[in-house]
Design an enzyme around this catalytic site. Sequence first.
Site, PDB file in Angstrom:
ATOM      1  N   GLU A 164      -4.271 -13.634 -10.479  1.00 30.56           N
ATOM      2  CA  GLU A 164      -4.637 -12.601  -9.487  1.00 30.56           C
ATOM      3  C   GLU A 164      -5.309 -13.275  -8.271  1.00 30.56           C
ATOM      4  OE1 GLU A 164      -6.753  -9.251 -11.327  1.00 30.56           O
ATOM      5  OE2 GLU A 164      -8.158  -9.329  -9.657  1.00 30.56           O
ATOM      6  N   HIS A 168      -4.609 -14.308 -16.465  1.00 25.30           N
ATOM      7  CA  HIS A 168      -4.198 -13.181 -15.617  1.00 25.30           C
ATOM      8  C   HIS A 168      -5.105 -13.100 -14.382  1.00 25.30           C
ATOM      9  CE1 HIS A 168      -5.253  -9.129 -14.302  1.00 25.30           C
ATOM     10  NE2 HIS A 168      -3.990  -8.803 -14.449  1.00 25.30           N
ATOM     11  N   ASN A 169      -6.408 -13.164 -14.612  1.00 28.54           N
ATOM     12  CA  ASN A 169      -7.340 -13.055 -13.484  1.00 28.54           C
ATOM     13  C   ASN A 169      -7.183 -14.226 -12.522  1.00 28.54           C
ATOM     14  OD1 ASN A 169      -8.263 -10.907 -14.989  1.00 28.54           O
ATOM     15  ND2 ASN A 169     -10.395 -11.286 -14.518  1.00 28.54           N
ATOM     16  N   ASN A 184     -15.025  -8.428 -20.176  1.00 27.07           N
ATOM     17  CA  ASN A 184     -14.469  -9.681 -19.652  1.00 27.07           C
ATOM     18  C   ASN A 184     -15.177 -10.870 -20.290  1.00 27.07           C
ATOM     19  OD1 ASN A 184     -12.289  -9.282 -18.012  1.00 27.07           O
ATOM     20  ND2 ASN A 184     -13.518  -8.920 -16.173  1.00 27.07           N
ATOM     21  N   LYS A 201      -6.133 -12.936 -20.680  1.00 27.88           N
ATOM     22  CA  LYS A 201      -6.751 -12.120 -19.621  1.00 27.88           C
ATOM     23  C   LYS A 201      -7.372 -13.030 -18.549  1.00 27.88           C
ATOM     24  CE  LYS A 201      -8.536  -8.509 -17.448  1.00 27.88           C
ATOM     25  NZ  LYS A 201      -9.778  -8.745 -16.857  1.00 27.88           N
ATOM     26  N   LYS A 236     -21.437  -5.128 -20.634  1.00 24.94           N
ATOM     27  CA  LYS A 236     -21.497  -6.374 -19.877  1.00 24.94           C
ATOM     28  C   LYS A 236     -21.207  -7.557 -20.815  1.00 24.94           C
ATOM     29  CE  LYS A 236     -24.674  -8.572 -16.799  1.00 24.94           C
ATOM     30  NZ  LYS A 236     -26.061  -8.888 -16.685  1.00 24.94           N
ATOM     31  N   LYS A 281     -16.332 -13.238  -9.389  1.00 19.53           N
ATOM     32  CA  LYS A 281     -17.146 -12.984 -10.580  1.00 19.53           C
ATOM     33  C   LYS A 281     -17.037 -14.128 -11.576  1.00 19.53           C
ATOM     34  CE  LYS A 281     -17.914  -8.057 -11.151  1.00 19.53           C
ATOM     35  NZ  LYS A 281     -17.432  -6.869 -11.889  1.00 19.53           N
ATOM     36  N   HIS A 297      -8.235 -52.012 -17.139  1.00 17.88           N
ATOM     37  CA  HIS A 297      -7.908 -50.839 -17.957  1.00 17.88           C
ATOM     38  C   HIS A 297      -6.515 -50.917 -18.571  1.00 17.88           C
ATOM     39  CE1 HIS A 297     -11.568 -48.704 -17.127  1.00 17.88           C
ATOM     40  NE2 HIS A 297     -11.416 -48.906 -15.823  1.00 17.88           N
ATOM     41  N   LEU A 305     -21.005   3.312 -21.556  1.00 12.49           N
ATOM     42  CA  LEU A 305     -20.562   4.460 -20.751  1.00 12.49           C
ATOM     43  C   LEU A 305     -20.660   4.184 -19.252  1.00 12.49           C
ATOM     44  CD1 LEU A 305     -21.849   7.424 -22.909  1.00 12.49           C
ATOM     45  CD2 LEU A 305     -19.562   6.425 -22.781  1.00 12.49           C
ATOM     46  N   SER A 326      -7.137  -4.658 -18.216  1.00 12.65           N
ATOM     47  CA  SER A 326      -6.980  -4.834 -16.770  1.00 12.65           C
ATOM     48  C   SER A 326      -6.496  -3.562 -16.114  1.00 12.65           C
ATOM     49  CB  SER A 326      -5.996  -5.963 -16.476  1.00 12.65           C
ATOM     50  OG  SER A 326      -5.866  -6.106 -15.074  1.00 12.65           O
TER      51      SER A 326
HETATM   52  P1  NBP Z   1     -20.688  -3.013 -16.593  1.00  9.16           P
HETATM   53  O1  NBP Z   1     -20.133  -4.358 -16.675  1.00  9.16           O
HETATM   54  O2  NBP Z   1     -21.470  -2.608 -15.400  1.00  9.16           O
HETATM   55  O3  NBP Z   1     -21.621  -2.810 -17.885  1.00  9.16           O
HETATM   56  C1  NBP Z   1     -22.322  -1.609 -18.074  1.00  9.16           C
HETATM   57  C2  NBP Z   1     -22.518  -1.337 -19.548  1.00  9.16           C
HETATM   58  O4  NBP Z   1     -23.125  -2.458 -20.193  1.00  9.16           O
HETATM   59  C3  NBP Z   1     -23.474  -0.164 -19.754  1.00  9.16           C
HETATM   60  O5  NBP Z   1     -23.043   0.557 -20.868  1.00  9.16           O
HETATM   61  C4  NBP Z   1     -24.795  -0.858 -20.008  1.00  9.16           C
HETATM   62  O6  NBP Z   1     -25.702  -0.084 -20.721  1.00  9.16           O
HETATM   63  C5  NBP Z   1     -24.330  -2.020 -20.829  1.00  9.16           C
HETATM   64  N1  NBP Z   1     -25.304  -3.123 -20.917  1.00  9.16           N
HETATM   65  C6  NBP Z   1     -25.792  -3.946 -19.981  1.00  9.16           C
HETATM   66 BR1  NBP Z   1     -25.370  -3.840 -18.185  1.00  9.16          BR
HETATM   67  N2  NBP Z   1     -26.638  -4.855 -20.427  1.00  9.16           N
HETATM   68  C7  NBP Z   1     -26.720  -4.592 -21.744  1.00  9.16           C
HETATM   69  C8  NBP Z   1     -27.467  -5.182 -22.790  1.00  9.16           C
HETATM   70  N3  NBP Z   1     -28.251  -6.238 -22.571  1.00  9.16           N
HETATM   71  N4  NBP Z   1     -27.334  -4.687 -24.021  1.00  9.16           N
HETATM   72  C9  NBP Z   1     -26.512  -3.624 -24.253  1.00  9.16           C
HETATM   73  N5  NBP Z   1     -25.788  -3.012 -23.294  1.00  9.16           N
HETATM   74  C10 NBP Z   1     -25.893  -3.493 -22.068  1.00  9.16           C
HETATM   75  O7  NBP Z   1     -19.583  -1.878 -16.860  1.00  9.16           O
HETATM   76  P2  NBP Z   1     -18.040  -1.801 -16.492  1.00  9.16           P
HETATM   77  O8  NBP Z   1     -17.805  -2.126 -15.061  1.00  9.16           O
HETATM   78  O9  NBP Z   1     -17.602  -0.497 -17.042  1.00  9.16           O
HETATM   79  O10 NBP Z   1     -17.393  -2.968 -17.360  1.00  9.16           O
HETATM   80  C11 NBP Z   1     -17.469  -3.028 -18.770  1.00  9.16           C
HETATM   81  C12 NBP Z   1     -16.831  -4.328 -19.235  1.00  9.16           C
HETATM   82  O11 NBP Z   1     -15.451  -4.304 -18.855  1.00  9.16           O
HETATM   83  C13 NBP Z   1     -17.429  -5.573 -18.592  1.00  9.16           C
HETATM   84  O12 NBP Z   1     -17.393  -6.646 -19.485  1.00  9.16           O
HETATM   85  C14 NBP Z   1     -16.488  -5.839 -17.435  1.00  9.16           C
HETATM   86  O13 NBP Z   1     -16.492  -7.210 -17.045  1.00  9.16           O
HETATM   87  C15 NBP Z   1     -15.147  -5.428 -18.024  1.00  9.16           C
HETATM   88  N6  NBP Z   1     -14.139  -5.013 -17.056  1.00  9.16           N
HETATM   89  C16 NBP Z   1     -14.485  -4.321 -15.947  1.00  9.16           C
HETATM   90  C17 NBP Z   1     -13.497  -3.937 -15.046  1.00  9.16           C
HETATM   91  C18 NBP Z   1     -13.848  -3.145 -13.811  1.00  9.16           C
HETATM   92  O14 NBP Z   1     -12.940  -2.952 -12.970  1.00  9.16           O
HETATM   93  N7  NBP Z   1     -15.080  -2.664 -13.656  1.00  9.16           N
HETATM   94  C19 NBP Z   1     -12.160  -4.251 -15.313  1.00  9.16           C
HETATM   95  C20 NBP Z   1     -11.846  -4.941 -16.483  1.00  9.16           C
HETATM   96  C21 NBP Z   1     -12.841  -5.315 -17.343  1.00  9.16           C
HETATM   97  P3  NBP Z   1     -26.821   0.791 -19.955  1.00  9.16           P
HETATM   98  O15 NBP Z   1     -26.113   2.017 -19.495  1.00  9.16           O
HETATM   99  O16 NBP Z   1     -27.830   1.040 -20.973  1.00  9.16           O
HETATM  100  O17 NBP Z   1     -27.323  -0.032 -18.797  1.00  9.16           O
END
Ligand code: NBP
Length: 482
Positions: free
Chosen positions: A190, A186-187, A102, A183, A75, A260, A452, A10, A128
């Site tokens: 980008e 794509h990045n 990701n 993906k 994460k 990242k 070689h 969340l 994305s």
């Molecule tokens: P974050 O990448 O900040 O992750 C937060 C979530 O991961 C929270 O629900 C957190 O739970 C959980 N979490 C963590 Br941190 N460590 C954990 C662990 N050891 N075990 C279980 N849960 C864990 O959130 P986001 O920015 O919404 O991104 C989510 C995913 O989407 C990532 O992989 C990110 O790379 C990818 N993504 C992000 C974007 C962007 O623009 N932000 C775009 C595209 C893809 P908690 O609440 O209990 O700490």
Amino acid sequence: MSADIGLIGLAVMGQNLILNMNDHGFVVCAYNRTVSKVDRFLENEAKGTKVIGAHSDEELCAKLKKPRKIMLLVKAGSAVDAFINNLLPHLDKGDIIIDGGNSHFPDSIRRTKELEEKGILFVGTGVSGGEEGARHGPSLMPGGNPLAWPHIKPIFQSIAAKAPDGAPCCDWVGENGAGHYVKMVHNGIEYGDMQLISEIYQIMNEGLDLTYEEMANVFDEWNKGDLDSYLIEITRDILKFKDKDGQPLVSKILDTAGQKGTGKWTAIDSLDRGIPVTLIGEAVYSRCLSSLKEERTRASSVLDGPKNVKFQGDKKKFLDQMGQALYAAKIVSYAQGYMLMRQAAKDYGWHLNNAGIALMWRGGCIIRSAFLGKIRDAYTNKPDLENLLFDSFFQKATSKAQHAWRTLIGQAAIMGIPTPAHATALNFYDGLRHQLLPANLIQAQRDYFGAHTYELLTNPGQHVHTNWTGHGGDVSASTYDV
Ligand code: NBP
């Protein structure tokens, strides 16, 4: 009530995707490691929606329609494996786990295989478009176990962004790690697009002395033509944005770019696969160079070269040439990205839908642009197109931009302004169109110092060794590694 899908995680992406799914009539069950966030979400952002919550893995699985569909937006890395392990005791054969983070594609290859052995269908999907995309329509790139696709397709294609012709920016990418691989590319692309635009900005700013308003106007014009894209559009808006004191905010931002890692993954993967994805590589190195701020500051007073040299000539004409050069370099970058995907598809046995990938990137994501419609057309016309540059549209476009492209790089070099991405694109282009490259000399050198061996133009496939000095032996090395 039984939910259509469960979503774990969340944070910004998870919450917005849940609300997007809710808008499209799906009942979502929300869950999170820190369980208190579930109730907080239900009482705030999700108030008044059909979203329900769970407070344990078991409760989540009990609340889902079968086959269960559970999407993780946590994460990337060990958190994904931890959740999969916690969920497994509560799942049945045929249930589906989707990782929307990701994740690095080798992890998705491994997870698809491990879960398939347990009867669970795994999907690794690229998502994305950031927060805004997640809420109102992301680009989605799902890959993994193909048996999962019919079950998740209605949800994914409803919540995805739509291209201008209404087509959803989401389709099945391919087996196991293909979704996360696409993906990743794509990045990387980008990174390349952002570097190309930044180089243009530096020339406009340093070499042409344009005001921020003037620069914004040029990007605004470009956004109405071939270069029409999200990144050009936001560049225009950033250049216009004033701080409280009336100064352009961007001019006050420290010139060190963060990363990242997904651009780096693409560059490393291209080296591993032997595919010259030089523009993304330069974009990653440019960010590395930008972060050496202190060393650059010392170098600026020590190293000789043109300084404050201004462009002397027809600025309007040069700006037009800059737009053409940017367009040509961008074409090369996408051609390189497609070359990499072609090789990965070969290495892993994926059946990538090249036109479909262009469509997935057409809307919702950061690299969305009108230009991707042309790539889709190229691969629709010829699905086995050897190289994007061979398509007649792109062949003509790069041909038309020739003079402008070379002028930009030459002028920038005279002014001492770096253009690593534009220059590498042109060097790649010139390299690709050379039937003969100087690698014959490299082969001779390798044979000279390391025995070689080499092949002759007239007899490829047969490896020969020459005793170049007269006092070396006639024995060659046992490995011939080009
Ligand atoms: P974050 O990448 O900040 O992750 C937060 C979530 O991961 C929270 O629900 C957190 O739970 C959980 N979490 C963590 Br941190 N460590 C954990 C662990 N050891 N075990 C279980 N849960 C864990 O959130 P986001 O920015 O919404 O991104 C989510 C995913 O989407 C990532 O992989 C990110 O790379 C990818 N993504 C992000 C974007 C962007 O623009 N932000 C775009 C595209 C893809 P908690 O609440 O209990 O700490």
